[in-house]
Design a protein around this motif. Structure first.
Motif, mmCIF file in Angstrom:
data_model
loop_
_atom_site.group_PDB
_atom_site.id
_atom_site.type_symbol
_atom_site.label_atom_id
_atom_site.label_comp_id
_atom_site.label_asym_id
_atom_site.label_seq_id
_atom_site.Cartn_x
_atom_site.Cartn_y
_atom_site.Cartn_z
ATOM 1 N N ALA A 57 69.267 -37.660 -57.743
ATOM 2 C CA ALA A 57 69.189 -38.319 -59.055
ATOM 3 C C ALA A 57 69.487 -37.292 -60.141
ATOM 4 C CB ALA A 57 67.800 -38.937 -59.245
ATOM 5 N N PRO A 58 70.732 -36.787 -60.178
ATOM 6 C CA PRO A 58 71.053 -35.679 -61.094
ATOM 7 C C PRO A 58 70.855 -36.024 -62.571
ATOM 8 C CG PRO A 58 73.031 -36.464 -59.907
ATOM 9 C CD PRO A 58 71.862 -37.175 -59.321
ATOM 10 N N ASP A 59 70.944 -37.308 -62.932
ATOM 11 C CA ASP A 59 70.857 -37.672 -64.346
ATOM 12 C C ASP A 59 69.482 -38.168 -64.772
ATOM 13 O OD1 ASP A 59 73.554 -37.031 -64.572
ATOM 14 O OD2 ASP A 59 74.173 -39.063 -63.991
ATOM 15 N N ALA A 60 68.527 -38.208 -63.838
ATOM 16 C CA ALA A 60 67.201 -38.717 -64.200
ATOM 17 C C ALA A 60 66.363 -37.622 -64.833
ATOM 18 C CB ALA A 60 66.504 -39.263 -62.955
ATOM 19 N N GLU A 76 65.763 -30.149 -57.824
ATOM 20 C CA GLU A 76 66.407 -28.943 -57.311
ATOM 21 C C GLU A 76 67.775 -28.793 -57.972
ATOM 22 O OE1 GLU A 76 66.333 -29.374 -53.079
ATOM 23 O OE2 GLU A 76 64.157 -29.133 -52.984
ATOM 24 N N GLY A 77 68.415 -27.659 -57.697
ATOM 25 C CA GLY A 77 69.656 -27.321 -58.386
ATOM 26 C C GLY A 77 70.757 -28.362 -58.287
ATOM 27 N N ASP A 78 70.846 -29.020 -57.129
ATOM 28 C CA ASP A 78 71.951 -29.957 -56.928
ATOM 29 C C ASP A 78 71.638 -31.372 -57.394
ATOM 30 O OD1 ASP A 78 70.040 -30.613 -55.089
ATOM 31 O OD2 ASP A 78 71.434 -30.861 -53.414
ATOM 32 N N GLY A 79 70.525 -31.531 -58.120
ATOM 33 C CA GLY A 79 70.185 -32.868 -58.614
ATOM 34 C C GLY A 79 69.355 -33.678 -57.641
ATOM 35 N N THR A 80 68.924 -33.033 -56.551
ATOM 36 C CA THR A 80 68.038 -33.699 -55.597
ATOM 37 C C THR A 80 66.591 -33.484 -56.031
ATOM 38 O OG1 THR A 80 69.588 -33.338 -53.790
ATOM 39 C CG2 THR A 80 67.306 -33.772 -53.182
ATOM 40 N N TRP A 81 65.818 -34.544 -55.985
ATOM 41 C CA TRP A 81 64.397 -34.458 -56.309
ATOM 42 C C TRP A 81 63.598 -34.548 -55.016
ATOM 43 C CZ3 TRP A 81 62.474 -34.864 -61.604
ATOM 44 C CH2 TRP A 81 63.493 -34.967 -62.563
ATOM 45 N N GLY B 101 71.707 -43.380 -63.316
ATOM 46 C CA GLY B 101 72.568 -42.889 -62.246
ATOM 47 C C GLY B 101 72.065 -43.140 -60.841
ATOM 48 N N VAL B 102 70.841 -43.639 -60.685
ATOM 49 C CA VAL B 102 70.291 -43.891 -59.346
ATOM 50 C C VAL B 102 70.492 -45.371 -58.991
ATOM 51 C CG1 VAL B 102 68.272 -43.722 -57.845
ATOM 52 C CG2 VAL B 102 68.552 -42.105 -59.739
ATOM 53 N N THR B 103 71.208 -45.613 -57.911
ATOM 54 C CA THR B 103 71.517 -46.983 -57.488
ATOM 55 C C THR B 103 70.394 -47.511 -56.609
ATOM 56 O OG1 THR B 103 73.876 -46.562 -57.609
ATOM 57 C CG2 THR B 103 73.173 -48.414 -56.241
ATOM 58 N N VAL B 104 69.775 -48.595 -57.058
ATOM 59 C CA VAL B 104 68.622 -49.170 -56.352
ATOM 60 C C VAL B 104 68.750 -50.691 -56.346
ATOM 61 C CG1 VAL B 104 67.037 -47.269 -56.920
ATOM 62 C CG2 VAL B 104 67.249 -49.217 -58.494
#
Lengths: 378, 378
Positions: A57-60, A76-81, B101-104
């Motif tokens: 969720a890079p934009d959240a 995390e750095g790559d937009g992973t939570w 940006g998260v598709t749900v």
């Protein structure tokens, strides 16, 4: 085709795209829950039953997992939570993903109708959960059936478990347990979250329970289940539509001693309302994680206590079992239940009380079914 | 109970809280889709089949609805986001909610397994959709059954439609249509998105189709459906496990002229692979919105064309019907299908081609079943 737009579902494409945040290897002693989407590596259960959730969720701005307790995820750095929860208890639990304040189902898990919407579920393995494991024993069917309600004037769904042998022993008739979901759930609850078919298949294979039909109706009727209108509407639906439909279309034993009614939470209230006032119809009642709600249902409770006082002998004669259970003190229904049982004691109403740790959750209710079903139709 | 936390599901609370953004009245000529959550007023379908979506998301920066085409939602003062789509065509469509940006899945709608996850579905009413409307005709059952796969060495689910009268006419045996979902879907697709039971109940009531069983397996096996490993694994699963299980446990007619195989998209590829090479098993084949994929399946396609050239007489003798359909030019499988049919023409392989507007979507596949089932088992 006056109104027409082309919708590309992305079905074909989507199976070719690896799921977000799932490229990591699974450590050999970690567990992939059976509720994960096919091939999904998260959520992942650590050996101590802490659960690791991951989502891309890079934009959240803020992402949380809500398992009753809310866990803030860390970016995390790559937009992973990611987050690792406390240790989670056995069996099935509802949960939600919260993305920038919007509560949704986690796309990484299977969804189940609960909390009045499609909610995520996670199945935590449990050493003692063998009774709801699929085994090499004869299996019954879960049937999905449409019936017409003369009360709602609409088609409604009912799920029905038919035991192993039902299709073969075509002269045999069976007793019936009617079992009810909780508030915000529907006819799918016991079949899916509850694993009713697996629990009964195993009990029947071990000769611990009699082969029986289990009917799982939709108790959401009459504008809501907790008020008298909803309770009365469901009682009428059972008497006028559901029981007659089942007894017409399936091979059932049609006496009160071959009918049981049980329910969890809101379904327990329905069981009190439909069952206690109709012991001529039901010889067995099960009230799981429930009890008249104080103070909102005070009048309903008092009316029932009055009825029991006046009709104690008849109720006692009719009822072979009134089985009441809770998920112990952490169950939100615990106090209501205990208050009701104190009143039953005062009125000398016989009941069996059982408890199992886990609060107001499906692991408790699965265990209730496992313990209740063997007591029926003796 | 070593590892234990108390989880309050919020089941009871959630039914008392009105759903976000649903306080507006429904205009009398607007339609609430049957796929909405119980009591939910949005999404709402305008008379011209534009759809209004609403969701409460005060903390989100960007919210979209994805129906193949993405619609940006607009934020109102109270944190509710709304959008009105183009006119949407008849029947069932997958869709998603995108929050920052998260598709749900949209919590306002029912979820369906598609796009390799639980995705939202919306059912757009259709004047011509009477054939999939629940009517006062005899109804069959959808059964959910567990069977053990000797290939995956695990329990797998299969959905089975048994026609009206199956429980009563206990001497009667029935022909069987095996029908396959698309990529990113599973055994639930035809039963839920496809409304298979309703379509067949109506056809049987009108005597347009013969009473038959419809078996809906899970074709996700062998590491993916489009490669030869997956196709071969599914063919073996059908021959070694699914067909024997069905014929052992249900009253079926066990000749090739009483077996049909059909599938949509990936399921159409499975049908080509499992069906064309096994016409001794299946007298009828249905290939919906499918065809060997160029160029990735070139070798598989050529091998099959070679096989057909060498075995044309046998295949022609065995196959009573090879029925091929698309959702017309907007169907992503259209070109692959047409290329395959040109090759069939060259090889003088007989087939019936049918098309119906709607692209690569469930409205087309429901219509395919409606037109294919009456041609079977003559």
């Amino acid at each position: 085709m006056k109104f027409f737009i082309t919708i590309v579902c992305g079905i074909v494409l989507s199976v070719l795209i690896p799921f977000a945040g799932m490229s990591q290897a699974v450590k050999s002693d970690n567990i992939i829950p059976e509720t994960n989407m096919r091939g999904g590596k998260y959520p992942q259960i650590l050996p101590n039953h802490h659960v690791v959730f991951r989502i891309k969720a890079p934009d959240a701005k803020k992402v949380q997992i809500d398992l009753g307790k809310k866990y803030d995820m860390v970016k995390e750095g790559d937009g992973t939570w990611t987050t690792t929860t406390d240790s989670i208890s056995e069996g099935f639990h509802y949960y939600s993903l919260i993305v920038d304040g919007v509560t949704v189902a986690d796309p990484a898990s299977e969804s189940f109708y609960g909390m009045s919407r499609m909610a995520s579920g996670i199945e935590i393995p449990f050493a003692g959960g063998d009774y709801y494991a699929l085994k090499n024993v004869p299996h019954g069917d879960i049937r999905i059936k449409n019936y017409y309600s003369t009360i709602t004037k609409s088609w409604r769904k009912v799920f029905i478990y038919t035991p192993p042998g039902y299709d073969v022993n075509t002269a045999k008739k069976y007793p019936v347990l009617y079992i009810l979901h909780g508030g915000g759930e529907d006819e799918r609850g016991w079949a899916q979250q509850g694993k009713t078919d697996v629990i009964l298949d195993n009990l029947i294979a071990q000769k611990k329970a009699k082969p029986m039909l289990i009917v799982m109706p939709d108790a959401n009727i009459g504008g809501g289940g907790f008020g008298e209108d909803g309770l009365k509407a469901f009682a009428n639906e059972m008497k006028q539509n559901i029981i007659p439909f089942i007894e017409k279309n399936y091979r059932t034993l049609n006496t009160s001693n071959n009918r049981a009614l049980a329910g969890l939470s809101m379904g327990g209230i329905n069981t009190l309302y439909t069952g206690v006032y109709n012991t001529n119809l039901f010889g067995y009642l099960g009230v799981f994680s429930s009890g008249w709600i104080a103070p909102s249902q005070k009048d309903l409770a008092n009316a029932q206590y009055d009825y029991l006082q006046k009709n104690r002998a008849m109720v006692e004669k009719n009822l072979k079992l009134l089985w009441v259970s809770t998920g112990m003190k952490e169950d939100i229904a615990y106090n209501n239940c205990k208050t009701m049982l104190a009143k039953f004691d005062e009125l000398k109403i016989k009941y069996t009380y059982s408890e199992y740790p886990g609060g107001h959750t499906w692991p408790v209710w699965r265990n209730n079914l496992y313990n209740f079903a063997p007591l029926l139709f003796k």
